[in-house]
Design a protein around this motif. Structure first.
Motif, PDB file in Angstrom:
ATOM      1  N   GLU A  87      73.413  20.951  79.233  1.00 37.71           N
ATOM      2  CA  GLU A  87      74.868  21.104  79.146  1.00 37.71           C
ATOM      3  C   GLU A  87      75.232  22.478  78.605  1.00 37.71           C
ATOM      4  O   GLU A  87      76.151  23.134  79.091  1.00 37.71           O
ATOM      5  N   GLY A  88      74.500  22.939  77.580  1.00 37.73           N
ATOM      6  CA  GLY A  88      74.754  24.260  77.014  1.00 37.73           C
ATOM      7  C   GLY A  88      74.559  25.366  78.030  1.00 37.73           C
ATOM      8  O   GLY A  88      75.333  26.329  78.079  1.00 37.73           O
ATOM      9  N   VAL A  89      73.558  25.230  78.880  1.00 36.76           N
ATOM     10  CA  VAL A  89      73.303  26.244  79.911  1.00 36.76           C
ATOM     11  C   VAL A  89      74.415  26.233  80.951  1.00 36.76           C
ATOM     12  O   VAL A  89      75.027  27.263  81.261  1.00 36.76           O
ATOM     13  N   VAL A  90      74.704  25.064  81.501  1.00 42.19           N
ATOM     14  CA  VAL A  90      75.695  24.961  82.575  1.00 42.19           C
ATOM     15  C   VAL A  90      77.093  25.331  82.078  1.00 42.19           C
ATOM     16  O   VAL A  90      77.769  26.185  82.658  1.00 42.19           O
ATOM     17  N   PHE A  91      77.526  24.711  80.994  1.00 39.22           N
ATOM     18  CA  PHE A  91      78.882  24.944  80.524  1.00 39.22           C
ATOM     19  C   PHE A  91      79.011  26.273  79.790  1.00 39.22           C
ATOM     20  O   PHE A  91      80.088  26.857  79.743  1.00 39.22           O
ATOM     21  N   GLY A  92      77.921  26.759  79.214  1.00 38.81           N
ATOM     22  CA  GLY A  92      77.933  28.088  78.623  1.00 38.81           C
ATOM     23  C   GLY A  92      78.199  29.157  79.677  1.00 38.81           C
ATOM     24  O   GLY A  92      78.962  30.097  79.455  1.00 38.81           O
ATOM     25  N   ARG A  93      77.582  28.995  80.840  1.00 43.40           N
ATOM     26  CA  ARG A  93      77.839  29.935  81.947  1.00 43.40           C
ATOM     27  C   ARG A  93      79.282  29.839  82.416  1.00 43.40           C
ATOM     28  O   ARG A  93      79.923  30.857  82.668  1.00 43.40           O
TER      29      ARG A  93
END
Length: 171
Positions: free
Chosen positions: A66-72
């Motif tokens: 989630e951090g990777v996807v939503f961070g982007r």
């Protein structure tokens, strides 16, 4: 085997105790799928965000993805926003008060872990609040005030949610 031995555990003859880690403190800031909260200028992704993707309870590996996807997503959004100083309002100084020393921090962590863990009891939370009120090395520090706010919020919640379960509310 060596690690267990250092903690007085022999896995050949006894079970290895497994307990939740600090991970269960998750998802407190309500955000949309782009990481925006309803507070202007406050964005959140990953462990601290509550975006509804995983419901009220999620696993550690889910929050990493989630951090990777939503961070982007949030990064792309913020790259397009022109940040500027507010045109109204007045700056104000916020005094976070004194910090707890190391012995007080250890006690505060023990207290918070006992009262605010994933399985909670209202009496234990109230006892923790009472302890903070009479212990000057804890209650008057910014960390102690923060734990007090967590305790107050946890006591106000009347239903268990996700990883936060109050035995007094069961059944």
């Amino acid at each position: 085997m060596a690690l267990c031995g250092r903690h007085g555990i022999d896995p050949r003859h006894q079970r290895i105790p497994v307990t939740p880690a600090a991970h269960f403190h998750m998802g407190g800031i309500a955000v949309d799928l782009d990481g925006s909260s309803d507070v202007p200028g406050l964005y959140a992704v990953g462990e601290v965000a509550c975006n509804g993707v995983h419901g009220a309870n999620r696993l550690a590996s889910n929050s990493l993805l989630e951090g990777v996807v939503f961070g982007r997503r949030l990064g792309r959004r913020l790259a397009d926003i022109r940040l500027h100083a507010p045109v109204h309002g007045h700056p104000r100084w916020v005094d976070r008060s004194q910090a707890a020393d190391m012995p007080a921090l250890r006690e505060l962590r023990r207290l918070a872990g006992s009262a605010l863990g994933p399985v909670r009891q209202r009496a234990r939370m109230r006892d923790a609040m009472d302890h903070l009120a009479v212990h000057p090395g804890l209650g008057h520090t910014w960390q102690g005030k923060l734990v007090l706010r967590f305790l107050q919020a946890a006591l106000q919640r009347r239903k268990s949610l996700g990883a936060h379960f109050c035995v007094d509310d069961a059944g």
